[in-house]
Design a protein around this motif. Structure first.
Motif, mmCIF file in Angstrom:
data_model
loop_
_atom_site.group_PDB
_atom_site.id
_atom_site.type_symbol
_atom_site.label_atom_id
_atom_site.label_comp_id
_atom_site.label_asym_id
_atom_site.label_seq_id
_atom_site.Cartn_x
_atom_site.Cartn_y
_atom_site.Cartn_z
ATOM 1 N N GLU A 87 -8.876 -3.698 -4.840
ATOM 2 C CA GLU A 87 -8.011 -3.921 -3.692
ATOM 3 C C GLU A 87 -8.403 -3.038 -2.517
ATOM 4 O O GLU A 87 -8.357 -3.463 -1.363
ATOM 5 C CB GLU A 87 -6.551 -3.652 -4.079
ATOM 6 C CG GLU A 87 -5.837 -4.845 -4.666
ATOM 7 C CD GLU A 87 -5.658 -5.946 -3.639
ATOM 8 O OE1 GLU A 87 -4.719 -5.900 -2.840
ATOM 9 O OE2 GLU A 87 -6.490 -6.867 -3.625
ATOM 10 N N LYS A 88 -8.789 -1.799 -2.793
ATOM 11 C CA LYS A 88 -9.227 -0.906 -1.713
ATOM 12 C C LYS A 88 -10.415 -1.509 -0.968
ATOM 13 O O LYS A 88 -10.454 -1.544 0.274
ATOM 14 C CB LYS A 88 -9.612 0.462 -2.283
ATOM 15 C CG LYS A 88 -10.047 1.470 -1.204
ATOM 16 C CD LYS A 88 -10.801 2.640 -1.780
ATOM 17 C CE LYS A 88 -12.240 2.247 -2.072
ATOM 18 N NZ LYS A 88 -13.067 3.407 -2.485
ATOM 19 N N LYS A 113 5.647 3.778 -0.470
ATOM 20 C CA LYS A 113 5.232 2.381 -0.567
ATOM 21 C C LYS A 113 5.638 1.634 0.706
ATOM 22 O O LYS A 113 6.770 1.753 1.169
ATOM 23 C CB LYS A 113 5.863 1.762 -1.812
ATOM 24 C CG LYS A 113 5.332 0.400 -2.181
ATOM 25 C CD LYS A 113 5.576 0.061 -3.640
ATOM 26 C CE LYS A 113 7.017 -0.173 -3.962
ATOM 27 N NZ LYS A 113 7.762 0.943 -4.464
ATOM 28 N N CYS A 154 -8.334 5.372 -2.076
ATOM 29 C CA CYS A 154 -7.816 5.641 -0.736
ATOM 30 C C CYS A 154 -8.827 5.215 0.336
ATOM 31 O O CYS A 154 -10.031 5.179 0.112
ATOM 32 C CB CYS A 154 -7.493 7.121 -0.561
ATOM 33 S SG CYS A 154 -6.179 7.715 -1.647
ATOM 34 N N TRP A 193 -9.385 -4.424 1.218
ATOM 35 C CA TRP A 193 -8.738 -3.984 2.454
ATOM 36 C C TRP A 193 -9.774 -3.523 3.478
ATOM 37 O O TRP A 193 -9.695 -3.877 4.665
ATOM 38 C CB TRP A 193 -7.748 -2.854 2.170
ATOM 39 C CG TRP A 193 -6.403 -3.323 1.723
ATOM 40 C CD1 TRP A 193 -5.913 -3.343 0.451
ATOM 41 C CD2 TRP A 193 -5.362 -3.859 2.545
ATOM 42 N NE1 TRP A 193 -4.639 -3.856 0.417
ATOM 43 C CE2 TRP A 193 -4.269 -4.174 1.686
ATOM 44 C CE3 TRP A 193 -5.239 -4.101 3.899
ATOM 45 C CZ2 TRP A 193 -3.088 -4.716 2.166
ATOM 46 C CZ3 TRP A 193 -4.051 -4.646 4.385
ATOM 47 C CH2 TRP A 193 -2.996 -4.948 3.523
ATOM 48 N N LEU A 244 0.853 -1.187 0.000
ATOM 49 C CA LEU A 244 0.000 0.000 0.000
ATOM 50 C C LEU A 244 0.891 1.240 0.000
ATOM 51 O O LEU A 244 2.017 1.208 0.502
ATOM 52 C CB LEU A 244 -0.903 0.037 1.237
ATOM 53 C CG LEU A 244 -2.041 -0.985 1.325
ATOM 54 C CD1 LEU A 244 -2.722 -0.871 2.688
ATOM 55 C CD2 LEU A 244 -3.050 -0.791 0.207
ATOM 56 N N TYR A 245 0.373 2.307 -0.566
ATOM 57 C CA TYR A 245 1.024 3.613 -0.430
ATOM 58 C C TYR A 245 0.415 4.303 0.782
ATOM 59 O O TYR A 245 -0.810 4.320 0.951
ATOM 60 C CB TYR A 245 0.835 4.454 -1.680
ATOM 61 C CG TYR A 245 1.715 4.031 -2.837
ATOM 62 C CD1 TYR A 245 2.958 4.612 -3.042
ATOM 63 C CD2 TYR A 245 1.312 3.019 -3.700
ATOM 64 C CE1 TYR A 245 3.774 4.215 -4.097
ATOM 65 C CE2 TYR A 245 2.114 2.598 -4.747
ATOM 66 C CZ TYR A 245 3.348 3.206 -4.942
ATOM 67 O OH TYR A 245 4.145 2.797 -5.982
ATOM 68 N N PHE A 272 -4.238 5.403 3.581
ATOM 69 C CA PHE A 272 -3.568 4.467 2.678
ATOM 70 C C PHE A 272 -4.198 4.538 1.294
ATOM 71 O O PHE A 272 -5.366 4.908 1.139
ATOM 72 C CB PHE A 272 -3.691 3.033 3.210
ATOM 73 C CG PHE A 272 -2.988 2.804 4.515
ATOM 74 C CD1 PHE A 272 -1.620 2.612 4.563
ATOM 75 C CD2 PHE A 272 -3.700 2.767 5.706
ATOM 76 C CE1 PHE A 272 -0.964 2.393 5.761
ATOM 77 C CE2 PHE A 272 -3.057 2.546 6.916
ATOM 78 C CZ PHE A 272 -1.686 2.361 6.938
ATOM 79 N N GLN A 273 -3.410 4.155 0.302
ATOM 80 C CA GLN A 273 -3.897 4.070 -1.076
ATOM 81 C C GLN A 273 -3.575 2.699 -1.641
ATOM 82 O O GLN A 273 -2.434 2.241 -1.611
ATOM 83 C CB GLN A 273 -3.250 5.153 -1.948
ATOM 84 C CG GLN A 273 -3.762 5.139 -3.392
ATOM 85 C CD GLN A 273 -3.078 6.175 -4.253
ATOM 86 O OE1 GLN A 273 -1.965 6.585 -3.966
ATOM 87 N NE2 GLN A 273 -3.739 6.613 -5.306
ATOM 88 N N ALA A 274 -4.614 2.021 -2.138
ATOM 89 C CA ALA A 274 -4.434 0.717 -2.772
ATOM 90 C C ALA A 274 -4.107 0.895 -4.245
ATOM 91 O O ALA A 274 -4.241 1.986 -4.813
ATOM 92 C CB ALA A 274 -5.698 -0.121 -2.592
ATOM 93 N N GLU A 282 2.824 -1.917 9.888
ATOM 94 C CA GLU A 282 3.435 -1.307 8.703
ATOM 95 C C GLU A 282 4.940 -1.594 8.700
ATOM 96 O O GLU A 282 5.600 -1.480 9.734
ATOM 97 C CB GLU A 282 3.215 0.199 8.715
ATOM 98 C CG GLU A 282 1.760 0.630 8.717
ATOM 99 C CD GLU A 282 1.635 2.131 8.891
ATOM 100 O OE1 GLU A 282 1.825 2.863 7.913
ATOM 101 O OE2 GLU A 282 1.369 2.568 10.026
#
Length: 880
Positions: free
Chosen positions: A596-597, A532, A577, A600, A519-520, A589-591, A544
């Motif tokens: 994917e977002k 990242k 996000c 999550w 994730l970003y 976070f950004q997927a 993280e």
């Protein structure tokens, strides 16, 4: 009381009446095993009452003898000291603490040696120069302790600390607990234990080598899961994929070396065979010559008999060995293996070319993705799909090339020949070898099919799903085929789609609570901007890591998900996000994509409701610069329920529960809500099954989760929130009342439920199989009548005993017509009204929903109140 224990644990207490030591726990890094030193009041003085070892997972007492050593302290209050293995370097102090005000702190000091005293510790602390390695100091402010200000009784907290066993070993560990206001230190208590000698690095290395010694091969019946774990091909980028590459890369020199040695040894064997044949003839000739010199031996026919016998021995061996050399170790096959695994020309090194392509594609893809995610509106999805395909194919090609060093056509041909060599005369080779070779063929065929699927992808979502879930990905544990023994008849199941029930209840019970991926993060790695990271959701915590290739280098402390809210975030500049909001901080976070977002968010939401309180307990070592983490165990706790009159619309009820749910529930009269409903434990009884309305200890709550949330919906009375109907339902929690029918015929001795397996089996019999309930044929009739009367306790009893929530019933619509409606729709006519609250609470409907009743879209034609329609619509949207 344990007399030896009291003679081996010197506890020296100060003057304070606000803090007492309740228990000392010493445990290893993984908290698998614990040494427990229990403290209680004996003859008006706090002393050690018991010492034992326990298995942390099962809570079972381990029958390991406690060891002691002579107390050699200058001032000794006990003749012995408890001897502790240096692996137990994590220290937990269970304290009884009363709330107090003021700007104060707790200080823990750990020292080594028999001469340590309170005066020298005070001087060291006042100097503020913490420069001695043999003295460790930890500190936490009182204001940071999670103590309830309105609770006058003692509250139990567990302080997690530790000591350096490299420094303190083969000596006495002194632990001092003090209180400070910044100018002076007040002694609360201190104690001593003996830490055994730490093994030397050389000895540890020897032990490790012994542990790593391979076991003797044993023939076992392999299950579907065994083959799936052995033949998986995970392409999702991250530590697991990168570790697989590293593992294969490290094998290459070993493969090359062993093949070269094997070929040389086979040549030596072949030459030796030729020499052996020559030696045989020479030996026979020499013996014959010697026998001729003897006048008697020729008359015995000795030369002929010796020659035949000797040649028989040699020929049998020579024929077998020739066959092995020519067929089993086929020269052409070995030459092919050597050509595949040997790189003579660096410029034509195929491995280097494929690896370089992968590394270039990886660098190019992630650089492009960083720009794409910052403003993907200007970049088409088709361009992203092309980039992703190139990257995924480069990953596939490199991983496949590496895996083929041990799984190529010629290597498999060699092992097939070896299998035939060891096979029985009446069978080409045994069935397990046949299965293995079949799996190899299917594995290689599936890899080829997977590459074709990647090439054929039309959308990014399709590509995401294929990479994360294909026939070569390790399957979830709830696949019903996992524990099947592999046979020649079911070998196809290994690489087939999972076979699992498809009911909504099953899907809910097996929702995913763990996830990991790239994730970003905004402000990731402690820097401005987006960076990242490798993010892991496991055991109810989010972690993280800055090194996404290895999953190492944690960025901050784990985030307990139970204490957060999770929601999608609309960001003008960044897409896909979501944010996680804790009481003190917000994480964004950004997927990589929208799919994917959503995945999550779903996993985080699931994990939020499945968090175990033990996950909130940080067992990491604490230094003077880091605050200690504590686990609060509130020992405080509801009002009794009220039954309705015949066929009312609503009933008046008591006041809403206050926010101290645990205290209120325990105060319900004659409820036994301080005792676990399933095992009678009185420790950590702070969990509730919302659809049985029973209170459970932490161990039994784990068993309830094991059954799945479609069977029992478990929440924490300390950590979770209860709103509206669910809050009112807490007034009906009553272990004593509910167990009267749930355990009516039970003869089980709960004191013997010592292991997790025994406890789980009993709980399944009680709630799933309903073994201890007196069977009744009119449960459904009683359920309808209890809903009609708004008899909440009777509704709970009939549903818990197995009544069908999804009943349909007929009501009078007007003087002549009848109407068929569901029990849920009928329950919306019944509600609770709370004193001093202008609101209707549909707690029967809520209870039925908790027990799996199905609801349909709102039917506005029914004769219901606006509040009922609103409740119905909210629940329908939630369960949609």
């Amino acid at each position: 009381m344990d007399i030896v224990g009291s003679l081996s644990f010197p506890l020296n207490e100060g003057e304070s009446d606000k803090i007492y030591l309740n228990k000392v726990i010493l445990t290893d890094d993984n908290d698998l095993e614990r040494l427990n030193i229990h403290v209680d009041v004996v003859n008006y003085k706090r002393k050690c009452t018991k010492i034992n070892f326990t298995n942390t997972k099962s809570q079972d007492v381990i029958k390991t003898p406690v060891c002691y050593i002579d107390n050699t302290s200058n001032v000794k209050t006990t003749p012995l000291l408890v001897k502790c293995d240096p692996k137990f370097k994590k220290l937990k102090l269970s304290l009884l603490v009363k709330y107090s005000t003021g700007n104060k702190s707790l200080v823990i000091v750990k020292t080594k040696g028999k001469d340590q005293n309170l005066s020298s510790i005070n001087q060291y602390l006042l100097s503020k120069e913490y420069n001695k390695p043999e003295i460790e100091v930890s500190q936490i402010n009182y204001s940071d302790l999670p103590l309830e200000a309105n609770v006058s009784d003692f509250q139990r907290i567990i302080v997690n600390d530790g000591f350096d066993s490299q420094v303190i070993n083969d000596d006495i560990l002194n632990v001092f607990l003090l209180q400070t206001d910044g100018t002076r230190y007040t002694h609360l208590f201190d104690f001593k234990v003996w830490i055994d000698k730490l093994e030397t690095a050389e000895k540890l290395q020897i032990n490790t080598q012994m542990e790593d010694k391979p076991l003797v091969d044993q023939l076992v019946d392999l299950q579907i899961s065994d083959y799936r774990n052995a033949f998986n091909f995970i392409l999702d980028d991250g530590p697991e994929f990168r570790q697989a590459l590293s593992k294969y890369e490290q094998r290459i020199p070993s493969v090359q070396k062993n093949i070269a040695i094997l070929i040389d040894e086979l040549k030596t064997t072949e030459n030796s065979l030729k020499r052996l044949q020559s030696s045989r003839s020479k030996i026979i000739e020499i013996i014959n010559n010697l026998s001729k010199l003897n006048p008697i031996l020729p008359k015995f026919n000795f030369r002929k008999e010796f020659s035949e016998k000797f040649e028989d021995i040699y020929k049998s061996f020579e024929v077998e060995l020739k066959y092995v050399l020519s067929n089993t170790f086929n020269k052409k096959t070995l030459d092919k293996i050597k050509s595949v695994s040997t790189f003579d020309d660096e410029h034509n090194n195929e491995l280097t070319t494929i690896k370089k392509n992968f590394e270039n594609q990886s660098k190019d893809y992630y650089n492009w993705m960083k720009k794409f995610l910052s403003n993907d509106k200007e970049k088409p999805e088709s361009k992203l799909l092309t980039k992703r395909k190139n990257f995924e194919l480069s990953k596939f090609d490199y991983l496949n090339y590496l895996s083929n060093f041990l799984n190529n056509q010629y290597m498999n041909e060699l092992f097939e020949n070896l299998f035939k060599f060891i096979g029985n005369d009446d069978d080409e080779f045994n069935s397990h070898y046949k299965i293995y070779l079949t799996v190899l063929l299917k594995f290689n065929a599936e890899k080829f099919k997977l590459r074709q699927m990647i090439e054929a992808c039309k959308t990014n979502d399709e590509l995401t799903n294929i990479i994360k879930d294909n026939n070569l990905t390790i399957k979830p544990n709830f696949d019903v085929n996992d524990d099947k023994v592999v046979t020649t008849d079911n070998v196809n199941l290994i690489f087939s789609p999972i076979e699992a029930p498809t009911s909504p209840e099953f899907n809910e019970a097996n929702s995913t609570y763990e996830k990991s991926g790239i994730l970003y993060a905004l402000g990731g790695k402690g820097k401005q901007g987006w960076h990242k990271e490798w993010v892991v959701v496991k055991d109810g915590e989010l972690r993280e890591y800055s090194d996404w290739r290895t999953g190492n280098a944690p960025i901050n402390k784990p985030i307990p998900i139970a204490l957060t809210s999770i929601k999608p975030l609309l960001n003008e500049k960044r897409q896909h996000c979501f944010e996680i909001i804790t009481p003190n901080q917000k994480f964004v976070f950004q997927a990589m994509n929208e799919l994917e977002k959503n995945n999550w968010i779903k996993v985080l939401s699931n994990a939020r409701h499945m968090t175990n309180t033990s996950n909130l307990e940080d067992t990491s070592k604490v230094t003077k610069s880091k605050k200690l983490h504590l686990k609060l165990d509130r020992h405080t706790v509801p009002n009794s329920s009220n039954s309705g009159v015949l066929s009312p619309t609503s009933v008046k009820s008591f006041n809403l529960i206050t926010k101290d749910y645990l205290k209120q529930v325990r105060l319900i009269p004659e409820s036994d809500n301080h005792i676990c409903a399933d095992c009678n434990s009185t420790e950590e009884v702070e969990w509730i099954s919302m659809n049985f309305l029973n209170i459970l200890c932490i161990n039994c709550s784990s068993c309830h989760r094991n059954m799945g949330s479609h069977v029992s919906k478990v929440k924490s009375l300390r950590l979770d929130n209860f709103e509206n109907e669910s809050e009112v339902l807490l007034n009906y929690v009553n272990n004593k009342l509910h167990n009267q029918y749930l355990e009516e015929t039970s003869s089980v001795d709960k004191s013997k439920l010592n292991t997790h397996e025994q406890r789980l089996a009993y709980i399944k019999d009680k709630y799933i199989h309903k073994e201890f309930i007196v069977k009744s044929n009119d449960l459904n009739v009683v359920l309808i009548k209890s809903v009609q009367k708004i008899d909440i306790n009777e509704v709970i009893q009939t549903v818990s005993c197995g009544a069908d929530c999804n009943l349909n019933l007929q009501i009078l619509k007007n003087k002549t017509d009848h109407q068929n409606i569901s029990l849920f729709e009928y329950s919306l006519r019944k509600y609770i009204e709370i004193e001093n609250k202008d609101k209707k609470y549909f707690i029967i409907s809520e209870f039925l929903l908790l027990n799996g009743i199905k609801i349909t879209k709102v039917d506005k034609d029914l004769d219901l109140t606006p509040e009922a329609f609103k409740y119905w619509e909210e629940k329908f949207n939630k369960f949609l």
